[in-house]
Write an enzyme that holds these catalytic residues in place. Structure first.
Site, PDB file in Angstrom:
ATOM      1  N   PHE A 116       0.852  -1.179   0.000  1.00  0.00           N
ATOM      2  CA  PHE A 116       0.000   0.000   0.000  1.00  0.00           C
ATOM      3  C   PHE A 116       0.890   1.232   0.000  1.00  0.00           C
ATOM      4  CE2 PHE A 116      -4.323   1.426   0.629  1.00  0.00           C
ATOM      5  CZ  PHE A 116      -5.028   0.301   0.259  1.00  0.00           C
ATOM      6  N   GLN A 236      -7.279  15.103   3.120  1.00  0.00           N
ATOM      7  CA  GLN A 236      -6.658  14.281   2.079  1.00  0.00           C
ATOM      8  C   GLN A 236      -7.559  14.043   0.876  1.00  0.00           C
ATOM      9  OE1 GLN A 236      -6.043   9.789   2.632  1.00  0.00           O
ATOM     10  NE2 GLN A 236      -3.987  10.603   2.705  1.00  0.00           N
ATOM     11  N   HIS A 238      -7.960  11.564  -2.184  1.00  0.00           N
ATOM     12  CA  HIS A 238      -7.490  10.273  -2.668  1.00  0.00           C
ATOM     13  C   HIS A 238      -7.287  10.409  -4.167  1.00  0.00           C
ATOM     14  CE1 HIS A 238      -7.314   6.042  -3.614  1.00  0.00           C
ATOM     15  NE2 HIS A 238      -7.336   5.743  -2.336  1.00  0.00           N
ATOM     16  N   LEU A 248     -14.775   5.770  -4.665  1.00  0.00           N
ATOM     17  CA  LEU A 248     -13.375   5.398  -4.495  1.00  0.00           C
ATOM     18  C   LEU A 248     -12.968   4.160  -5.269  1.00  0.00           C
ATOM     19  CD1 LEU A 248     -11.049   6.465  -2.670  1.00  0.00           C
ATOM     20  CD2 LEU A 248     -11.398   4.378  -1.390  1.00  0.00           C
ATOM     21  N   GLU A 251      -6.688   2.011  -3.399  1.00  0.00           N
ATOM     22  CA  GLU A 251      -5.267   2.038  -3.699  1.00  0.00           C
ATOM     23  C   GLU A 251      -4.732   0.605  -3.825  1.00  0.00           C
ATOM     24  OE1 GLU A 251      -3.603   4.984  -1.195  1.00  0.00           O
ATOM     25  OE2 GLU A 251      -1.807   3.777  -0.937  1.00  0.00           O
ATOM     26  N   ARG A 282      -0.451   9.425  -0.988  1.00  0.00           N
ATOM     27  CA  ARG A 282      -1.606   9.958  -1.711  1.00  0.00           C
ATOM     28  C   ARG A 282      -1.454  11.413  -2.128  1.00  0.00           C
ATOM     29  NH1 ARG A 282      -6.191   6.932   1.878  1.00  0.00           N
ATOM     30  NH2 ARG A 282      -5.692   4.933   0.958  1.00  0.00           N
ATOM     31  N   HIS A 349     -11.368  12.773   0.483  1.00  0.00           N
ATOM     32  CA  HIS A 349     -11.438  11.430   1.043  1.00  0.00           C
ATOM     33  C   HIS A 349     -11.367  11.357   2.559  1.00  0.00           C
ATOM     34  CE1 HIS A 349     -11.073   7.150   1.048  1.00  0.00           C
ATOM     35  NE2 HIS A 349      -9.855   7.150   1.508  1.00  0.00           N
ATOM     36  N   GLU A 380     -12.363   8.862  12.621  1.00  0.00           N
ATOM     37  CA  GLU A 380     -12.012   9.940  11.687  1.00  0.00           C
ATOM     38  C   GLU A 380     -12.348  11.321  12.224  1.00  0.00           C
ATOM     39  OE1 GLU A 380     -12.958   9.232   7.593  1.00  0.00           O
ATOM     40  OE2 GLU A 380     -12.698  11.345   7.079  1.00  0.00           O
ATOM     41  N   ARG A 391      -2.513  11.201   5.865  1.00  0.00           N
ATOM     42  CA  ARG A 391      -2.647   9.822   6.351  1.00  0.00           C
ATOM     43  C   ARG A 391      -2.161   8.825   5.304  1.00  0.00           C
ATOM     44  NH1 ARG A 391      -6.593   5.720   5.643  1.00  0.00           N
ATOM     45  NH2 ARG A 391      -7.960   7.058   4.442  1.00  0.00           N
ATOM     46  N   SER A 396      -6.214   4.298   8.641  1.00  0.00           N
ATOM     47  CA  SER A 396      -7.423   4.748   9.318  1.00  0.00           C
ATOM     48  C   SER A 396      -8.121   3.579  10.001  1.00  0.00           C
ATOM     49  CB  SER A 396      -8.384   5.429   8.354  1.00  0.00           C
ATOM     50  OG  SER A 396      -9.590   5.666   9.031  1.00  0.00           O
TER      51      SER A 396
HETATM   52  C1  LIG Z   1     -14.756   4.704   0.200  1.00  0.00           C
HETATM   53  C2  LIG Z   1     -13.778   4.684   1.351  1.00  0.00           C
HETATM   54  C3  LIG Z   1     -12.800   3.687   1.409  1.00  0.00           C
HETATM   55  C4  LIG Z   1     -11.883   3.668   2.465  1.00  0.00           C
HETATM   56  N1  LIG Z   1     -10.929   2.671   2.509  1.00  0.00           N
HETATM   57  C5  LIG Z   1     -10.087   2.601   3.567  1.00  0.00           C
HETATM   58  C6  LIG Z   1      -9.155   1.521   3.704  1.00  0.00           C
HETATM   59  O1  LIG Z   1      -9.099   0.599   2.881  1.00  0.00           O
HETATM   60  N2  LIG Z   1      -8.329   1.497   4.761  1.00  0.00           N
HETATM   61  C7  LIG Z   1      -8.363   2.479   5.708  1.00  0.00           C
HETATM   62  O2  LIG Z   1      -7.599   2.405   6.656  1.00  0.00           O
HETATM   63  N3  LIG Z   1      -9.249   3.498   5.621  1.00  0.00           N
HETATM   64  C8  LIG Z   1     -10.110   3.573   4.575  1.00  0.00           C
HETATM   65  N4  LIG Z   1     -11.014   4.619   4.493  1.00  0.00           N
HETATM   66  C9  LIG Z   1     -11.148   5.539   5.611  1.00  0.00           C
HETATM   67  C10 LIG Z   1     -11.913   4.868   6.717  1.00  0.00           C
HETATM   68  O3  LIG Z   1     -12.791   3.923   6.196  1.00  0.00           O
HETATM   69  C11 LIG Z   1     -12.709   5.870   7.529  1.00  0.00           C
HETATM   70  O4  LIG Z   1     -11.880   6.902   7.944  1.00  0.00           O
HETATM   71  C12 LIG Z   1     -13.281   5.178   8.749  1.00  0.00           C
HETATM   72  O5  LIG Z   1     -14.036   4.058   8.357  1.00  0.00           O
HETATM   73  C13 LIG Z   1     -14.135   6.103   9.588  1.00  0.00           C
HETATM   74  O6  LIG Z   1     -14.687   5.334  10.619  1.00  0.00           O
HETATM   75  P1  LIG Z   1     -15.465   5.989  11.819  1.00  0.00           P
HETATM   76  O7  LIG Z   1     -15.846   4.883  12.723  1.00  0.00           O
HETATM   77  O8  LIG Z   1     -14.680   7.116  12.344  1.00  0.00           O
HETATM   78  O9  LIG Z   1     -16.751   6.623  11.117  1.00  0.00           O
HETATM   79  P2  LIG Z   1     -17.881   6.015  10.142  1.00  0.00           P
HETATM   80  O10 LIG Z   1     -17.637   4.609   9.769  1.00  0.00           O
HETATM   81  O11 LIG Z   1     -18.048   7.007   9.061  1.00  0.00           O
HETATM   82  O12 LIG Z   1     -19.149   6.026  11.055  1.00  0.00           O
HETATM   83  C14 LIG Z   1     -19.722   7.223  11.519  1.00  0.00           C
HETATM   84  C15 LIG Z   1     -20.870   6.871  12.413  1.00  0.00           C
HETATM   85  O13 LIG Z   1     -21.341   8.040  13.039  1.00  0.00           O
HETATM   86  C16 LIG Z   1     -22.743   8.088  12.986  1.00  0.00           C
HETATM   87  N5  LIG Z   1     -23.138   9.502  13.043  1.00  0.00           N
HETATM   88  C17 LIG Z   1     -22.646  10.557  12.352  1.00  0.00           C
HETATM   89  N6  LIG Z   1     -23.261  11.694  12.710  1.00  0.00           N
HETATM   90  C18 LIG Z   1     -24.154  11.352  13.659  1.00  0.00           C
HETATM   91  C19 LIG Z   1     -25.102  12.074  14.426  1.00  0.00           C
HETATM   92  N7  LIG Z   1     -25.257  13.385  14.295  1.00  0.00           N
HETATM   93  N8  LIG Z   1     -25.866  11.378  15.287  1.00  0.00           N
HETATM   94  C20 LIG Z   1     -25.752  10.038  15.445  1.00  0.00           C
HETATM   95  N9  LIG Z   1     -24.866   9.315  14.744  1.00  0.00           N
HETATM   96  C21 LIG Z   1     -24.073   9.964  13.874  1.00  0.00           C
HETATM   97  C22 LIG Z   1     -23.122   7.379  11.717  1.00  0.00           C
HETATM   98  O14 LIG Z   1     -24.417   6.857  11.797  1.00  0.00           O
HETATM   99  C23 LIG Z   1     -22.075   6.273  11.690  1.00  0.00           C
HETATM  100  O15 LIG Z   1     -22.511   5.157  12.418  1.00  0.00           O
HETATM  101  C24 LIG Z   1     -11.953   4.657   3.447  1.00  0.00           C
HETATM  102  C25 LIG Z   1     -12.937   5.644   3.399  1.00  0.00           C
HETATM  103  C26 LIG Z   1     -13.823   5.666   2.338  1.00  0.00           C
HETATM  104  C27 LIG Z   1     -14.843   6.788   2.284  1.00  0.00           C
END
Ligand SMILES: Cc1cc2nc3c(=O)[nH]c(=O)nc-3n(C[C@H](O)[C@H](O)[C@H](O)COP(=O)(O)OP(=O)(O)OC[C@H]3O[C@@H](n4cnc5c(N)ncnc54)[C@H](O)[C@@H]3O)c2cc1C
Length: 583
Positions: A116, A236, A238, A248, A251, A282, A349, A380, A391, A396
């Site tokens: 990666f 960032q 992507h 997306l 990568e 990236r 991203h 995040e 990053r 992540s």
């Molecule tokens: C398409 C894509 C591919 C990716 N691929 C990778 C990868 O391969 N490897 C890697 O390391 N990272 C990757 N990333 C980054 C990584 O996936 C994210 O940074 C990470 O999943 C974020 O996780 P999280 O738990 O912080 O938030 P999320 O998974 O976004 O979850 C947010 C949560 O908060 C809740 N929420 C938000 N606002 C409110 C509110 N006001 N009230 C109640 N609930 C709320 C939502 O319901 C949800 O449950 C990718 C990101 C994307 C977009």
């Protein structure tokens, strides 16, 4: 309606679910509130994998991972966080395996690993296989696994509840207020400790890989209380989103041998990063793509894309290891990556910045060691500053499981030691006011139009390449959009599933995030990591080796106050890098 739990988690993505699970294991009552059904959280879209120095395919060490993370973060990474992370993520990956996560396997049956961008062996000598993956559905598998484990551990879920406010009194968090989407009722939650894990805010940009729901809600709620957001200028892009759509393209596809080509068919990354070429970090790949496009070597109808070439890869690799993305290209572009070039363009991203925390997830109230008792954040939306100015891919998912777990453990520990504090009277008053204002407003401005203008102008003025005059223009644009936002009215009067009302509220959160980002980016007069200024091209360690802390000025709604926080250093500096810099 009123509820009471020892620990409350906001968000059910990877970070929220890991935090909830560890809090639940800590012998306290735990509830998780999510505006989405948990397994629909954006973590489920992560394709590439989770980086950990298991050394299953090639020799690897956590020190190498730590160094790559710091170097990738352009030395703004807090090195204490990077050390904890690179060590703990190894154990965390095995733990997910033991919970039943179906990782892809090597021939001997170990967890498979692939290359990666930015992940190297021997401190930058060559690329290393470090990303642990479950085909290209790693995030999906993490969510499913952690959700099941939470159900088993007895976590209570409030799904499709939208958190609208945080209750903080006398420096301690008391709970949250949430809006039940299915009934339109307001609920209050009293808690000993609250963990915020509400994800990113990529939706402030026009082209983004982020889900529709990633609108920075909790960052904005935190910021509205006069509390700081850290390093918001570092966002960032992507390099590879499907052209025009932003969806997306992992990568991992370049890790498997995919190549970027310009309109002349040239593998142009050989010019920008001769050693690791298409697998450079990236920020470098995104800027190289934009430079090719600006110099007229773009492809597609508008010449604003670059081709991703997989046609030389074996059919099985594409069909099996990259199944998800092959499907997306077929569905959305009508192209078959086995024989067609796939047009891509950089897509917004990942937020490196967010709610500042210490390494245990405790939320910070300033840059000098102040904190909010009982309030934690992870994922995040948080900024433990593992990713610094940029990053690395796969870091992540690792961040979610390592720092989500720590936040869960420390929140439960705190909750076991304290009583419930008192909840103020009418904690829901502000949320009710905000919603009623929007429902009863007589203005004619339309939230969708304001959002579109915000997304387009942020993309143009605070995107991959930045400069002072464009960002000054954006400061004024955001002010104007905020003024118009005050006149937005919601025409749908429904109580049940009023998505118009929710989207209007989310727009208010997005405007705050855009405001903090623009002010922080304009203030930082250097280029570092993902923050690339055309008018200040060099990294300037003498003046800028420090984190930005952006505060809303509570006396003047249009003003942002900027403070700073030191970077935690543990011996890695640019002097440590092999010379010349190897990319
Ligand atoms: C398409 C894509 C591919 C990716 N691929 C990778 C990868 O391969 N490897 C890697 O390391 N990272 C990757 N990333 C980054 C990584 O996936 C994210 O940074 C990470 O999943 C974020 O996780 P999280 O738990 O912080 O938030 P999320 O998974 O976004 O979850 C947010 C949560 O908060 C809740 N929420 C938000 N606002 C409110 C509110 N006001 N009230 C109640 N609930 C709320 C939502 O319901 C949800 O449950 C990718 C990101 C994307 C977009």
């Amino acid at each position: 309606m009123h509820h009471r739990y020892d620990v409350l988690v906001v968000g059910a993505g990877g970070a929220g679910l890991m935090a909830a699970l560890y809090a639940a294991k800590g012998n306290v009552s735990v509830a998780c509130i999510s505006k989405l059904y948990p397994t629909r959280s954006h973590t489920g879209a992560a394709q590439g994998g989770v980086g950990a120095a298991l050394g299953n395919v090639q020799e690897d060490h956590w020190e190498w991972h730590m160094f790559d993370t710091i170097k990738g973060g352009d030395y703004l990474t807090d090195q204490d966080a990077a050390e904890i992370f690179s060590k703990d993520v190894i154990e965390a990956v095995y733990e997910l395996e033991h919970m039943g996560l179906p990782f892809s396997r090597t021939e001997e049956g170990k967890i498979a690993q692939r290359k990666f961008g930015g992940h190297t062996r021997e401190f930058g000598k060559a690329a290393v296989e470090r990303s642990c993956y479950a085909k290209d559905r790693t995030g999906h598998m993490i969510l499913q696994t952690l959700y099941q484990q939470n159900v088993k551990a007895g976590t209570t879920f409030y799904n499709e509840f939208h958190v609208t406010d945080l209750i903080i009194e006398d420096g301690r968090c008391r709970g949250v207020v949430a809006y039940d989407l299915s009934t339109g009722e307001i609920h209050t939650y009293h808690a000993k400790a609250v963990i915020l894990a509400a994800g990113g805010y990529g939706r402030i940009f026009k082209i983004t890989s982020n889900a529709l729901t990633l609108t920075g809600d909790l960052m904005s709620i935190y910021y509205r209380k006069g509390l700081p957001l850290e390093d918001m200028e570092f966002y960032q892009f992507h390099p590879t989103g499907l052209s025009k759509l932003g969806i997306l393209v992992t990568e991992g596809i370049r890790g498997e041998g995919g190549i970027l080509r310009n309109s002349t068919g040239e593998r142009f990354m050989e010019r920008y990063a001769p050693t690791i070429k298409d697998l450079a970090p990236r920020d470098i790949v995104s800027r190289s793509i934009i430079t090719e496009i600006r110099e007229g070597r773009g492809v597609g109808r508008d010449g604003d894309a670059i081709n991703l070439d997989l046609t030389h890869l074996p059919r099985e690799t594409i069909e099996q290891k990259l199944a998800e993305i092959t499907d997306l290209a077929r569905t959305y572009l009508g192209l078959d990556p086995i024989k067609d070039l796939v047009p891509i363009q950089p897509t917004a991203h990942y937020a490196m910045g967010g709610i500042p925390t210490d390494v245990n997830g405790l939320c910070l109230s300033d840059g000098h060691g102040g904190s909010i008792e009982g309030l934690y954040a992870a994922g995040e939306q948080a900024c433990v500053s593992l990713h610094g100015a940029n990053r690395l891919g796969t870091n992540s998912l690792g961040d979610l499981i390592v720092f989500g777990r720590r936040a869960g453990i420390y929140a439960a520990q705190y909750a076991r030691q304290v009583d419930y504090g008192t909840m103020p009277e009418n904690p829901e008053a502000e949320s009710k006011d905000m919603l009623n204002r929007m429902k009863n407003a007589s203005g004619t401005d339309n939230a969708a139009l304001i959002r579109k203008e915000l997304q387009e102008t942020m993309m143009n003025n605070v995107g991959i390449f930045r400069n002072g005059p464009d960002m000054e223009k954006q400061v004024e644009i955001v002010k104007e959009l905020k003024a118009r936002y005050k006149n937005v009215s919601v025409s749908d009067p429904s109580q049940r599933y009023n998505s118009e009302l929710m989207e209007a509220m989310e727009l208010g959160f997005m405007l705050d995030c855009a405001e903090a980002m623009t002010a922080s980016a304009l203030n930082r007069t250097e280029s570092r990591g993902a923050h690339d200024r055309e008018d200040y091209g060099e990294r300037d360690d003498a003046n800028w080796l420090k984190h930005t802390m952006a505060y809303k000025d509570l006396h003047n709604d249009n003003n942002v106050l900027i403070g700073y926080k030191d970077v935690s250093l543990k011996g890695y500096t640019r002097a440590f890098e092999p010379k010349p810099r190897v990319y």
